[in-house]
Design an enzyme around this catalytic site. Structure first.
Site, PDB file in Angstrom:
ATOM      1  N   ARG A  95     -19.357  -1.693   0.540  1.00 47.05           N
ATOM      2  CA  ARG A  95     -19.777  -2.771  -0.341  1.00 47.05           C
ATOM      3  C   ARG A  95     -21.119  -3.303   0.134  1.00 47.05           C
ATOM      4  O   ARG A  95     -21.619  -4.297  -0.379  1.00 47.05           O
ATOM      5  CB  ARG A  95     -18.714  -3.876  -0.365  1.00 47.05           C
ATOM      6  CG  ARG A  95     -18.545  -4.588   0.961  1.00 47.05           C
ATOM      7  CD  ARG A  95     -17.267  -5.395   1.003  1.00 47.05           C
ATOM      8  NE  ARG A  95     -17.332  -6.562   0.154  1.00 47.05           N
ATOM      9  CZ  ARG A  95     -16.267  -7.058  -0.523  1.00 47.05           C
ATOM     10  NH1 ARG A  95     -15.100  -6.466  -0.451  1.00 47.05           N
ATOM     11  NH2 ARG A  95     -16.375  -8.124  -1.238  1.00 47.05           N
ATOM     12  N   GLU A 118       0.806  -1.223   0.000  1.00 45.57           N
ATOM     13  CA  GLU A 118       0.000   0.000   0.000  1.00 45.57           C
ATOM     14  C   GLU A 118       0.839   1.273   0.000  1.00 45.57           C
ATOM     15  O   GLU A 118       0.453   2.271  -0.618  1.00 45.57           O
ATOM     16  CB  GLU A 118      -0.945   0.005   1.206  1.00 45.57           C
ATOM     17  CG  GLU A 118      -2.073  -1.009   1.125  1.00 45.57           C
ATOM     18  CD  GLU A 118      -1.617  -2.434   1.388  1.00 45.57           C
ATOM     19  OE1 GLU A 118      -0.556  -2.617   2.019  1.00 45.57           O
ATOM     20  OE2 GLU A 118      -2.317  -3.373   0.967  1.00 45.57           O
TER      21      GLU A 118
END
Lengths: 273, 319
Positions: B171, B62
């Site tokens: 989500r 990341e």
């Protein structure tokens, strides 16, 4: 530009750096002395940059990941015409745009803000990838310290650069063997660097980081290996050019007193043939 | 069926994100997607199919991902840097600070599966600190859309905005709360339900719950204003002040810790402009137990009935 001229420029940068650290009462003089020859070659020999158009999309990019040596970069940028020479005297003063670490928003010629270590190489990978996507020929150079290679983010970027085949990216490691508080060997020894980079698929070359000729050759387009990012491990001395600072861990960010300043300046002046 | 929305039809905002990015990518060759082995969870499969060169997968890394995004922006690209929100924001926070915010890099950070979307996976995978972390940084608008329509509009805004931003996408399925022609404006809250007794402020997956709560309250003779505040930073000072002045009490609902998020952002404005009683619903400074996002939101008092209960208690303090 010939080798002799590069040496003179680097010597001038060293003297200005020493003076600025002395006057500001702060700076990272040891690491600045070790990286100045590399920065001089980049800006006066290798890179295609235009101070009149600092954001020319086709310019070569330099990321000074060892951002604490910003002063050396500012002086090189000033010598190259990006900022006025007399502005160096504002280094670290209130509201100066020349703060202790480079800022791209304020200082023309700076490409990304650095300071925290291990940031420059990932950004350099992104730059090289962008050039590749555009089919542009400009190159990206990243300068890190060797202690900085202890940061894991660099190794994430090393893997990505290799995976992406970024032969338009060059990492120069200023390998002066010292970090802020101790020798690397006594902290978290990262040497030998070349086999590690090679194992990750990089083309690696070792140079004397104070030999202008060797640096020039290693950074030239001719020295690029197709399909591989390049790492130049530059063997340097922290405090290079000043006898009592050279390879001395005490001089990471120490400021010379009046007597030391005089002595150091005399040594640098004597070095100009 | 609710008068406000069809709660039987739920949408995953990631689909709206992916579809919009593909549309934008067709028109603008500089748009690229950068991800961390998250092609599937970021729904970037279609983008990769259409523009294989422009999908940059850096693997599970990341910090590098955010740095690469910043470098690509320097090279003239418009990178959408996508990853699971807890890791994008937490793992790479310093890169977001130095390489993106401080450098004013034109990077669009997209935190996927934010909040407690990964409820069952445990607190390591909950992203309930991201508002606080990113909101503390200058230069980065923090945006949590409430439905697929607002998501699409926010993605379009981000693509044309010259500078960084952070989009926080869940989500968890949500119904449409906005009409198809909704015009997103960064920093601007929307009144979704009028009321004068108190104001409920929410965003992301909480907005439709806030609307349901307002309906229940209406049945009890209480008129609640509902503000959807997708932009946590910059806060809509005018809308917050108006809510304080005109309704005299504010309850906030967020899928985030109550420390430093939407409630804090609202409270900061309220205390400086027109102090009124407030109630902040969210995760009360603990690591959450196991359960789905919807279960956990209910557990933390953010079911529609839970919001109603909080609102009624708040009204007691209004005096």
């Amino acid at each position: 530009m010939d080798i002799e001229q590069l040496r003179r420029i680097a010597n001038g940068v060293r003297r200005r750096d020493l003076q600025a650290v002395y006057e500001a009462g702060a700076g990272h003089i040891g690491g600045e002395m070790s990286v100045i020859d590399i920065l001089t070659v980049l800006y006066f020999h290798t890179m295609s940059v235009n101070p009149e158009e600092p954001l020319d999309p086709k310019r070569d990019r330099l990321v000074l990941s060892k951002g604490h040596t910003a002063l050396a970069l500012y002086i090189v940028l000033a010598e190259r015409g990006f900022i006025p020479r007399d502005e160096i005297s504002t280094f670290l003063k209130p509201y100066s745009r020349l703060n202790g670490h480079p800022n791209r928003v304020k200082v023309p010629g700076v490409e990304t803000n650095t300071g925290p270590l291990g940031h420059g190489l990932p950004v350099g990978v992104g730059m090289a990838k962008a050039a590749r996507l555009n089919g542009d020929g400009w190159r990206t150079f990243v300068v890190t310290g060797d202690g900085e290679m202890q940061e894991g983010s660099n190794w994430e970027a090393i893997m990505a650069a290799s995976q992406f085949g970024l032969d338009n990216l060059t990492l120069i490691i200023d390998h002066n063997r010292l970090q802020q508080g101790a020798r690397l060997a006594d902290t978290n020894e990262i040497a030998p660097l070349p086999p590690k980079l090679a194992a990750f698929g990089w083309a690696v070359e070792e140079v004397d980081g104070h030999d202008m000729e060797q640096i020039c050759r290693a950074l030239s387009r001719d020295a690029v290996t197709a399909g591989r990012p390049k790492c130049v491990v530059a063997h340097t001395n922290k405090g290079q050019g000043i006898s009592f600072m050279s390879d001395n861990v005490a001089w990471h960010h120490k400021v010379p007193n009046a007597e030391q300043y005089k002595l150091a300046m005399a040594e640098l002046e004597g070095a100009v043939q | 069926m609710s008068a406000l929305f069809d709660a039987s039809e739920l949408h995953d905002c990631r689909d709206a994100f992916a579809q919009t990015l593909e549309e934008l990518g067709r028109a603008n060759r500089d748009i690229v997607a950068v991800c961390n082995d998250s092609v599937g969870s970021s729904k970037l499969g279609g983008f990769r199919e259409k523009f294989p060169e422009r999908l940059i997968n850096v693997g599970i890394a990341e910090q590098n991902m955010v740095g690469v995004g910043a470098g690509m922006a320097n090279g003239g690209k418009v990178p959408f840097v996508c990853g699971a929100s807890p890791f994008l924001t937490g793992r790479a926070l310093e890169q977001i600070k130095a390489d993106v915010a401080y450098s004013l890099a034109n990077v669009k950070l997209v935190g996927i599966s934010s909040g407690m979307a990964y409820g069952e996976l445990g607190p390591t995978h909950h992203s309930i600190e991201d508002f606080a972390w990113i909101r503390a940084l200058p230069n980065i608008p923090v945006i949590a859309p409430a439905d697929r329509i607002e998501t699409a509009a926010a993605v379009k805004w981000a693509a044309q905005h010259d500078g960084p931003c952070f989009l926080r996408l869940s989500r968890v399925g949500v119904p449409d709360v906005f009409p198809e022609d909704h015009a997103f404006e960064v920093g601007k809250a929307n009144v979704l339900h009028e009321g004068t007794d108190l104001t409920i402020i929410a965003n992301g997956v909480l907005t439709h719950r806030a609307l349901q709560a307002a309906e229940i309250l209406e049945g009890r003779g209480i008129q609640a204003r509902v503000l959807n505040m997708a932009t946590v930073r910059p806060a809509d000072v005018d809308a917050i002040r108006a809510a304080a002045v005109q309704t005299g009490a504010i309850i906030t609902c967020e899928e985030h810790t109550v420390f430093g998020g939407l409630g804090s952002a609202v409270a900061e404005v309220v205390v400086e402009t027109h102090p009124v009683p407030m109630k902040m619903l969210g995760v009360p400074g603990i690591f959450a137990p196991t359960g789905s996002a919807n279960f956990l939101l209910d557990e933390f008092g953010m079911s529609p009935d839970g919001i109603v209960e909080g609102a009624i208690r708040l009204l007691d303090r209004k005096g």
